[in-house]
Design an enzyme around this catalytic site. Structure first.
Site, PDB file in Angstrom:
ATOM      1  N   HIS A 155      16.988 -23.930  23.372  1.00 27.01           N
ATOM      2  CA  HIS A 155      16.273 -23.206  22.326  1.00 27.01           C
ATOM      3  C   HIS A 155      15.256 -24.129  21.670  1.00 27.01           C
ATOM      4  O   HIS A 155      15.610 -25.227  21.209  1.00 27.01           O
ATOM      5  CB  HIS A 155      17.250 -22.689  21.273  1.00 27.01           C
ATOM      6  CG  HIS A 155      16.589 -22.158  20.052  1.00 27.01           C
ATOM      7  ND1 HIS A 155      15.741 -21.075  20.091  1.00 27.01           N
ATOM      8  CD2 HIS A 155      16.619 -22.575  18.749  1.00 27.01           C
ATOM      9  CE1 HIS A 155      15.290 -20.833  18.866  1.00 27.01           C
ATOM     10  NE2 HIS A 155      15.810 -21.733  18.036  1.00 27.01           N
ATOM     11  N   CYS A 176      19.343 -17.797  15.275  1.00 27.47           N
ATOM     12  CA  CYS A 176      18.536 -18.102  16.459  1.00 27.47           C
ATOM     13  C   CYS A 176      19.264 -17.885  17.773  1.00 27.47           C
ATOM     14  O   CYS A 176      18.633 -17.799  18.824  1.00 27.47           O
ATOM     15  CB  CYS A 176      18.030 -19.544  16.386  1.00 27.47           C
ATOM     16  SG  CYS A 176      16.897 -19.863  15.014  1.00 27.47           S
ATOM     17  N   HIS A 219      32.166 -20.594  17.594  1.00 28.67           N
ATOM     18  CA  HIS A 219      31.837 -20.279  16.204  1.00 28.67           C
ATOM     19  C   HIS A 219      32.585 -21.215  15.264  1.00 28.67           C
ATOM     20  O   HIS A 219      33.808 -21.335  15.342  1.00 28.67           O
ATOM     21  CB  HIS A 219      32.205 -18.824  15.894  1.00 28.67           C
ATOM     22  CG  HIS A 219      31.396 -18.207  14.800  1.00 28.67           C
ATOM     23  ND1 HIS A 219      31.385 -18.690  13.511  1.00 28.67           N
ATOM     24  CD2 HIS A 219      30.535 -17.157  14.802  1.00 28.67           C
ATOM     25  CE1 HIS A 219      30.573 -17.957  12.764  1.00 28.67           C
ATOM     26  NE2 HIS A 219      30.047 -17.013  13.523  1.00 28.67           N
ATOM     27  N   HIS A 276       5.489 -26.180  21.316  1.00 32.22           N
ATOM     28  CA  HIS A 276       4.086 -26.500  21.043  1.00 32.22           C
ATOM     29  C   HIS A 276       3.224 -25.240  21.060  1.00 32.22           C
ATOM     30  O   HIS A 276       2.388 -25.039  20.176  1.00 32.22           O
ATOM     31  CB  HIS A 276       3.579 -27.497  22.081  1.00 32.22           C
ATOM     32  CG  HIS A 276       2.157 -27.926  21.877  1.00 32.22           C
ATOM     33  ND1 HIS A 276       1.079 -27.220  22.392  1.00 32.22           N
ATOM     34  CD2 HIS A 276       1.623 -28.976  21.198  1.00 32.22           C
ATOM     35  CE1 HIS A 276      -0.043 -27.826  22.050  1.00 32.22           C
ATOM     36  NE2 HIS A 276       0.251 -28.892  21.324  1.00 32.22           N
TER      37      HIS A 276
END
Length: 454
Positions: A334, A164, A243, A363
């Site tokens: 996000h 993502c 990371h 939504h």
């Protein structure tokens, strides 16, 4: 005199050279276009329920779990699904289905982007496409190059498996390429292949992706050409990537696997929240000093020192943490899920006003993976929140596990309705619940917990 002036001249020359190099390393966003699927691909309560009930591998407990998840997801009635899922072919997707889904998103957003900016595809110097769950031969970048007949020396990069937060990974790549390629134009396409990766098994940790993810994506145009600065809408100020892949628990909390029955899907474990908290904390430790004023950092240092000296402090108290709003006006989180948005907002001390854009994006559009950030940004723009000089903190979390955050500066007042123009007047919604809560809200009632699959 000459001996003294020579090193001084050299130092001045190097400083002047450094200034010129940094001037050419700016990264400006000229425009972006989010994808809106056709209305015949819209999901409502009945369609969602029908898709769930089609899975013959599920028992009563699994049905209850899915209905409960959707009822509490914060996702509305107007999200979009891949066509093969709507047509009942989620258990047997074809390559044609996958490519058709990608072509629809990429080509529609790129067509609009080129039309809006007046930039020709033949002028593009760098092309980056990020789709985590689909890698084809030729690559998706090659399909775009072929479609738009881009020039032979275009630098093309196809990113997969980045999750993502892939959108900011792609932008970071562009930013680094700009350092060695002057006066360039770059395109980034961020989306995800949903239809060919629908999970048809019955493991709860893998069924979550079916409840949360929806069709969507975004194409963006960037440049480091200062002569185009007046056309820019955003300027990248800084970016930090963190990371945690070396940690086994973090690595495995978001992972594509096959279940015991051989069904492939995306597993989300309980370790995700812990990994997200660690990654976000480490990231902000590096990012925050770059964007907050010195006086706020000094205040935080003093307060932290005093707290450490007090052995009887029972709580941190209001205002004892960093006040991010001293250096940031807008927070673009996000829209991965209601719980994620709420937890990140709580940890950063954000208000309901700050969290309104990601909640409303979730939504209206659902979790559109790497493209999700840009629906949140679009909401801010459509609501005319973004003024010249404002700073936007983008926060993205993704498989790996990684946290990629960046700060943008708004170059001019933004007020385009973009992909939100047809529905922005109906937002914010007083409640993020959909009609699942009306029809299936009983699923949360403890009085029905006696129901079990025999």
């Amino acid at each position: 005199m000459a001996i003294c002036l020579l090193p001084l001249t050299y130092v001045i020359f190097q400083l002047f050279k450094l200034v010129l190099e940094r001037r050419d390393q700016c990264c400006y966003m000229l425009a972006y276009e989010c994808y809106k699927a056709p209305e015949d691909r819209m999901l409502n309560t009945e369609l969602c329920a029908n898709i769930i009930l089609r899975n013959k591998n599920l028992g009563l407990e699994e049905y209850k779990f899915l209905l409960q998840t959707i009822a509490n997801s914060g996702i509305g009635e107007e999200t979009y699904s891949p066509r093969n899922v709507l047509e009942g072919r989620e258990d047997s997707p074809t390559l044609t289905d996958a490519l058709s889904e990608m072509d629809g998103i990429c080509y529609e957003t790129l067509d609009k982007l080129f039309a809006r900016t007046g930039i020709s595809p033949s002028e593009i110097d760098i092309l980056v496409v990020n789709v985590s769950l689909l890698s084809t031969v030729p690559s998706l970048t090659a399909r775009i190059i072929n479609r738009y007949k881009m020039k032979a020396n275009v630098k093309a990069f196809n990113l997969s498996g980045m999750g993502c937060s892939a959108s900011l990974v792609a932008i970071d790549l562009v930013q680094h390429l700009f350092k060695c390629q002057k006066n360039s134009l770059a395109i980034v396409v961020s989306t995800e292949s949903m239809g060919s990766n629908w999970y048809c098994g019955k493991e709860r940790s893998m069924m979550l992706s079916n409840c949360l993810f929806r069709s969507g994506g975004c194409s963006m145009l960037f440049t480091n050409n200062r002569s185009l600065k007046h056309q820019a809408i955003l300027k990248l100020k800084c970016m930090v990537r963190t990371h945690l892949g070396s940690n086994d628990e973090a690595y495995e909390c978001c992972i594509q696997v096959e279940d015991d029955l051989g069904y492939r899907g995306f597993r989300l474990t309980k370790g995700l929240t812990k990994a997200a908290a660690i990654a976000l904390t480490r990231n902000l430790r590096v990012l925050v000093p770059k964007v907050l004023p010195i006086w706020e950092l000094l205040r935080y240092t003093i307060v932290t020192y005093r707290r450490s000296k007090s052995q009887h402090t029972k709580s941190e108290g209001v205002g004892s943490g960093l006040n991010l709003k001293t250096g940031i006006e807008h927070f673009c989180l996000h829209p991965g899920g209601k719980a994620v948005i709420d937890e990140v907002g709580k940890s950063l001390g954000l208000s309901d006003y700050d969290l309104e854009p990601p909640r409303m994006a979730l939504h209206r559009w659902g979790n559109t993976s790497a493209g999700g950030l840009w629906y949140v940004l679009g909401y801010m723009e459509a609501k005319k929140r973004l003024k010249k000089g404002d700073r936007i903190l983008m926060i993205s979390l993704g498989a790996g596990f990684k946290c990629n955050n960046c700060v943008w500066e708004v170059m001019r007042d933004l007020k385009d309705g973009n992909v939100w123009k047809d529905c922005i007047d109906s937002y914010p919604r007083k409640t993020a619940a959909n009609t699942f809560m009306e029809k299936y809200g009983w699923i949360n009632d403890e009085s029905v917990s006696f129901i079990r699959l025999d």
